[in-house]
Scaffold this active site. Structure first.
Site, short mmCIF file in Angstrom:
data_model
loop_
_atom_site.label_atom_id
_atom_site.label_comp_id
_atom_site.label_asym_id
_atom_site.label_seq_id
_atom_site.Cartn_x
_atom_site.Cartn_y
_atom_site.Cartn_z
N ASP A 67 8.36 13.54 13.35
CA ASP A 67 8.39 13.70 12.10
C ASP A 67 6.81 13.59 11.62
O ASP A 67 6.30 12.96 10.82
CB ASP A 67 8.97 12.42 11.37
CG ASP A 67 9.21 12.53 9.82
OD1 ASP A 67 9.34 13.62 9.33
OD2 ASP A 67 9.09 11.27 9.20
N ILE A 83 0.59 -1.23 -0.13
CA ILE A 83 0.06 0.03 0.15
C ILE A 83 0.92 1.38 -0.06
O ILE A 83 0.33 2.25 -0.17
CB ILE A 83 -1.11 0.00 1.39
CG1 ILE A 83 -0.21 -0.17 2.48
CG2 ILE A 83 -2.23 -0.86 0.98
CD1 ILE A 83 -1.12 -0.22 3.80
N GLY A 84 2.25 1.00 0.28
CA GLY A 84 2.94 2.19 0.38
C GLY A 84 4.30 2.02 0.68
O GLY A 84 4.90 1.11 0.87
N GLY A 140 6.73 3.87 3.07
CA GLY A 140 6.90 5.02 4.19
C GLY A 140 8.49 5.28 4.17
O GLY A 140 9.40 4.96 3.54
N THR A 141 8.64 6.02 5.45
CA THR A 141 9.99 6.58 5.72
C THR A 141 10.93 5.32 5.67
O THR A 141 12.11 5.48 5.43
CB THR A 141 10.06 7.60 6.84
OG1 THR A 141 9.09 8.41 6.80
CG2 THR A 141 11.32 8.00 7.22
N TYR A 142 10.51 4.32 6.44
CA TYR A 142 11.46 3.28 6.82
C TYR A 142 11.35 2.17 6.00
O TYR A 142 12.11 1.17 6.19
CB TYR A 142 11.17 2.93 8.33
CG TYR A 142 11.09 4.10 9.23
CD1 TYR A 142 12.68 4.48 9.77
CD2 TYR A 142 9.99 4.60 9.83
CE1 TYR A 142 12.48 5.76 10.39
CE2 TYR A 142 10.05 6.06 10.59
CZ TYR A 142 11.32 6.45 10.90
OH TYR A 142 11.64 7.55 11.61
N GLY A 143 10.54 1.84 5.25
CA GLY A 143 10.25 0.69 4.31
C GLY A 143 8.88 0.50 3.87
O GLY A 143 8.36 1.39 3.76
N VAL A 144 8.74 -0.64 3.33
CA VAL A 144 7.55 -0.74 2.43
C VAL A 144 6.36 -1.42 3.64
O VAL A 144 6.69 -1.80 4.62
CB VAL A 144 7.67 -2.01 1.60
CG1 VAL A 144 6.36 -2.33 0.75
CG2 VAL A 144 8.89 -2.18 0.71
N VAL A 145 5.19 -0.66 3.13
CA VAL A 145 4.10 -0.97 3.94
C VAL A 145 3.01 -1.85 3.27
O VAL A 145 2.78 -1.72 1.96
CB VAL A 145 3.29 0.51 4.54
CG1 VAL A 145 2.15 0.13 5.33
CG2 VAL A 145 4.28 1.44 5.02
#
Length: 294
Positions: free
Chosen positions: A127, A10-11, A13-18
């Site tokens: 953040d 679904i996306g 993010g800042t830290y990895g895949v969601v």
């Protein structure tokens, strides 16, 4: 990881895949965040695991619930409750968003409730941005996502897909290199988000750290010792900064009433020690007609 079945990505993010995923035990839909760490080969730092474990204790109706932490094959997966709408998408897809002043007020109140809870547990966000404020369409409730992750993993300059992490909501003390910042950094971000909800455009859309600072200075005025004690000692402060005078905030949020402008100006005070805190903001006159939301 056997308990969770990925449904779709679904996306990023800042830290990895969601991923949208399903809990095979409860059949519940969840959001699965795969944390991509800088030192892939070394596995997950124990400090990160400790930090994240503390976040499982955080329970509040305006915080996205961290349900589980799975440490598998040198990877860390965070399991969150699933919400499919964020404030950025909501603003982008609702042309008249800024006209619904009552809804904006209820959203702001909920953001502040979530923040007051986190700050009372000594957890910062660092953040905050419209993309990590999630909305439950059924109840119109708003929840803060990714609280505490910055402390566990740091904030990268770019995401793992090389997207630049936005600076638009970053407090001036961080931009000026302060290492001793605290809860006021989140209040600054909320002020920026409040102004954006009201005007439907970002207040300080900088495209580099110096551009971000100068966009802030042009509206709020360039800080100096008389207005912000200690500012000239911050690592990235330069005496050669252009000297802008403060402007009237009202001109940027023309449809906001005087109480709203007063609250906004208290959130956007340059000196973090003078900025309003979340608990005091919740008591502000601006919210008096909400009748203490549940």
């Amino acid at each position: 990881m056997d308990q969770y079945e990925k449904v779709e990505k679904i996306g990023e993010g800042t830290y990895g895949v969601v991923y949208k995923a399903r809990d095979k035990v409860t059949n519940e839909t969840i959001a699965l965040k795969k944390i991509r760490l800088e030192q892939e080969d070394e596995g997950v730092p124990s400090t990160a695991i400790r930090e994240i474990s503390l976040l499982k204790e955080m329970q509040h109706s305006n915080i996205v619930k961290l349900q589980d932490v799975v440490h598998s094959e040198k990877r860390l997966y965070l399991v969150f409750e699933y919400l499919d709408l964020d404030l950025k998408k909501h603003m982008d897809s609702t042309p008249d968003f800024s006209k619904d002043l009552h809804m904006i007020k209820t959203y702001l109140y909920q953001i502040l409730r979530g923040i007051a809870y986190c700050h009372s547990h000594r957890v910062l966000h660092r953040d905050l941005k419209p993309q990590n404020l999630l909305i439950d369409r059924r109840t119109n409730s708003l929840k803060l996502a990714d609280f505490g992750l910055a402390r566990a993993f740091g904030i990268p300059v770019r995401t793992f897909t090389h997207e630049v992490v936005t600076l638009w909501y970053r407090a001036p003390e961080i931009l000026l290199g302060s290492h001793h910042y605290s809860t006021p950094v989140d209040i600054w971000s909320v002020g920026c988000i409040f102004a954006e909800m009201i005007s439907q455009k970002p207040l300080f859309p900088g495209d580099s750290e110096i551009d971000q600072l100068f966009k802030i200075f042009r509206i709020m005025g360039t800080p100096y010792e008389d207005t912000w004690r200690g500012v000239t000692s911050l690592p990235d402060y330069k005496s050669a900064f252009p000297k802008w005078k403060p402007t009237d905030l009202e001109t940027f949020v023309p449809n906001l009433d005087p109480d709203g402008v007063d609250l906004l100006s208290k959130m956007l005070l340059m000196d973090p020690t003078k900025r309003i805190n979340a608990r005091a903001a919740l008591e502000h006159e601006y919210f008096k007609d909400l009748g203490g939301m549940p």
